[in-house]
Structure formats: C-alpha cells, structure tokens
Motif scaffolding. Sequence first.
Motif, PDB file in Angstrom:
ATOM      1  N   ALA A  29      -7.716  19.640   5.653  1.00  0.00           N
ATOM      2  CA  ALA A  29      -7.217  19.717   7.320  1.00  0.00           C
ATOM      3  C   ALA A  29      -7.969  18.713   8.376  1.00  0.00           C
ATOM      4  O   ALA A  29      -7.784  17.943   9.000  1.00  0.00           O
ATOM      5  N   ARG A  30      -9.120  19.451   8.134  1.00  0.00           N
ATOM      6  CA  ARG A  30      -9.754  18.874   8.881  1.00  0.00           C
ATOM      7  C   ARG A  30     -10.700  17.645   8.722  1.00  0.00           C
ATOM      8  O   ARG A  30     -10.640  16.891   9.557  1.00  0.00           O
ATOM      9  N   GLN A  33      -6.831  15.533   9.336  1.00  0.00           N
ATOM     10  CA  GLN A  33      -7.886  14.890  11.276  1.00  0.00           C
ATOM     11  C   GLN A  33      -8.014  14.268  12.021  1.00  0.00           C
ATOM     12  O   GLN A  33      -8.290  13.762  13.057  1.00  0.00           O
ATOM     13  N   ARG A 124      -1.032  25.364   5.078  1.00  0.00           N
ATOM     14  CA  ARG A 124      -0.722  23.865   4.866  1.00  0.00           C
ATOM     15  C   ARG A 124       0.386  23.080   6.237  1.00  0.00           C
ATOM     16  O   ARG A 124       0.345  21.643   5.405  1.00  0.00           O
ATOM     17  N   GLU A 126      -1.999  23.083   8.876  1.00  0.00           N
ATOM     18  CA  GLU A 126      -2.233  22.386   9.328  1.00  0.00           C
ATOM     19  C   GLU A 126      -2.870  21.187   8.189  1.00  0.00           C
ATOM     20  O   GLU A 126      -3.243  19.378   8.907  1.00  0.00           O
ATOM     21  N   CYS A 127      -2.487  20.930   7.186  1.00  0.00           N
ATOM     22  CA  CYS A 127      -2.711  19.669   6.187  1.00  0.00           C
ATOM     23  C   CYS A 127      -1.750  18.698   6.480  1.00  0.00           C
ATOM     24  O   CYS A 127      -2.141  17.832   6.233  1.00  0.00           O
ATOM     25  N   ASP A 129      -0.783  17.838   9.323  1.00  0.00           N
ATOM     26  CA  ASP A 129      -0.990  17.292  10.759  1.00  0.00           C
ATOM     27  C   ASP A 129      -2.186  16.297   9.925  1.00  0.00           C
ATOM     28  O   ASP A 129      -2.420  14.955  10.518  1.00  0.00           O
ATOM     29  N   GLY A 130      -3.081  16.986   9.361  1.00  0.00           N
ATOM     30  CA  GLY A 130      -3.730  15.889   8.520  1.00  0.00           C
ATOM     31  C   GLY A 130      -3.147  14.777   7.681  1.00  0.00           C
ATOM     32  O   GLY A 130      -3.859  13.732   7.348  1.00  0.00           O
TER      33      GLY A 130
END
Length: 410
Positions: A29-30, A33, A124, A126-127, A129-130
Amino acid sequence: MSALPHSAASRHFDVIVIGGGAAGMMCAARAGQRGRSVLIIDHATKLAEKIRISGGGRCNFTNLDVGIANYLSRNPQFCRSALSRYTPGHFIELVRRHGIAWHEREHGQLFCDDSAQDIIDMLRAECGDGHVSWAMPCKLEGIERSDGDAARFVLATSHGQFSCQSLVVATGGLAIPKIGASPLGYKIAEQFGLAVVAPKPALVPLTLPPEELAIYKELAGMAFDAIAECGAGHFRENLLFTHRGLSGPVILQVSSYWQARDYGGDDGSSQITINLFPAQDVRQWLAEHARSKALLGNLLAERLPRRFAHAWCDARNWNRPTNQFNGKELDAIATALAGWRISPDGTLGYAKAEVTLGGVDTRALSSKTMEAREVPGLFFIGEVMDVTGHLGGYNFQWAWASGHAAGLAA
C-alpha cells in the motif's frame, strides 16, 4: 482488489511483494501510494488468514505501549528505527480514518469491536488506493537475479514470469502451518547469501516431563494469576494448566525467552520460575498463619485454587498442619511459593505457536529500510525476520512498522 494485468508489458513491476499478510499489504500500500507499480504474490486462497484468526477473531492490532524492550532479537536495537517512525498512533489514525470501531483491553492491547476482517478490508482498501495488483493464489517457483537496474529480479510463478526492481519478502514464519506457513522466506534469504537465525516456535504452550505432568494433568483447565520469569523475561498474567503441561498468557509470554535462552543477554537457564503469590509477600503471609492448625494445602487454598494447592503440597510431602512446620521449613515453603521452578521438556510446536522466534538475521539488513545491504533491491519485513514481539499486539505493530519502512524505500 486490482486484477493481475495480462499484457506482456505489465509483467514488469517496480515492486513485487511476496506475501499478502499484515506486513506485505502495508508495504504494498505504501509503495503503491508513492506511485510505484506493485504486485503482491501469495500462495493462499484466502487473504490474510493470520489476521482473520488473530485476537479471537477481533485482531489485537497494536499496543499503546511499544518499545524495543517488547521484542526479542539477536540484534536487539534493530527494530528501534522502524518502530519510532511508524508508531501505534499512526496505525490508530489509519484505523480511525477507515471508521473501524475499537477498544482497549488490559496491558494496552487494542482490538476491533466487531471483526478482524475490518483490518483486512482496510489494508485491502489501502492497496486499492495504491493501484496494487494481485496474483493470488500463485505459487512461486524460483527467483533469479537480473543484471539490469530496472529488473533486478526475475520470478518464475504458476502465473508465469514477472520481473521487478525491488523484491520484498513478507512470507511470515513457521507458526500455524494449517493456514499455509512455510520456510519460503528463509530459503530466499539463504539463496541470496543472508544468514538465518534458527527458527523456533514462540508464544507457545509448554509441555512438562512425565513425572511432573502426572502431578498436575488432572488440573487441566484451571487458571490463576502468577508471575513467570526466564532470563530477561518477566511477566504477570494468567497461568493455565493443560493436558500436556502449561499455557495461558503468562506462559506464552515467557516461552519466547525459554526458547531464546541461547540469545545474548539471557542467563541460559533451562528453567522457568513461577511466583504463585504475585500480589503479596508470601513470607509475611506465612508468618501471620504460622500457628494455624489447618493443613498447609487448605491454608494455601485461601490464595490458590484448592486442587492445585493440595497437589503442590502433596508433591513435596508438605501437606500437614501448618503449625507443625518450624521456622526454617516455613522459610523453605515461602521460597518455593515465590520461586516454583519448572523445567519444561518442550513446546506444543508451530501448530500451537502464535509466532516464530528467529528468522532472517537482521545484521544483514538496513534498520531504516529493511533492505539487504549486500543485495540491492531485496527487502525482508515482518515475522520472517529475527524480530519477535511479546503477546499483546506487538507483532502486528512490527508488521506495520517494518512494512511501512520498506514501502517508503522499495
């Protein structure tokens, strides 16, 4: 969840994460993003089963009091940097932003009000969003180094071949094999020349030798408050008798130190010391009751479960009227009550362990980025590393912190 792209050009990613658990999704995710193209590869058919079953299904996702003293490692300072840069407060803010209700329990432990699935759905999302892509279930068949800077690694999988600049290993340890735990991460480390600290089950029930088990096996299911110590480990929580030996939070906690007794800083003891009077000065209490005509077992039953008190006294031939003991004998009894020494003969193994002790030797990794110093682009995060937390949300916090660190660097 983004589907796996099918075009030939999409077979290359900036980052590939092997493992879609807590650390793996946080890292993906990080990185995603940040604008990196990311693929998660996972062999499982269900996403993040270890999160789903954690905390009795409510996920003890962090702890309010986190520091390096809550972790075991042969390189004990290693976790300091990542933990200081991604704190419980950061994860709590993420949980709040996703509208997840949570509550605090004893010892600073934080749990979801509803279900651990809320944490899985949050990660999930957050992933998503990336724009992270997924290959799942997908079996990893091999990894090769590549000469190019853009494609440092080439992966052969059941979904075909992929390449990447940064490869993140988030495969976890050996605990709970029924949900897919495997030594894959250790094999990858060894392939690239990294040392692995021999793994052992941690946060695990302990077994007693037959002669001691015979005394206490009829007490299975009985629990009470106690202090347990081994080496540098010192904990006060409930102790639970089982048909095979001892369990309960205090035993799970101290089991890691018993397993790690060959780590630097521990005293090497093969014994665990249990204080059966954790809230009281036992010598003073016995002195106050020295003239009692009650059997010692009956007297101790005022502070301990009756069946245990009698079994403990019978095993030492101490179950006679208290006033028949002289001062020296009462002192010996007090010493034994405050320092009951047990010598476990093993554990219930990875099937019953919460986590794995040992793993990829962190002395080969950057504490800031989790990258292997001698293998540019190769990262290790989460439980696969030789960083093992106490019971109570600490291992999840290490997953978030190490995943975040690698996600910002990969």
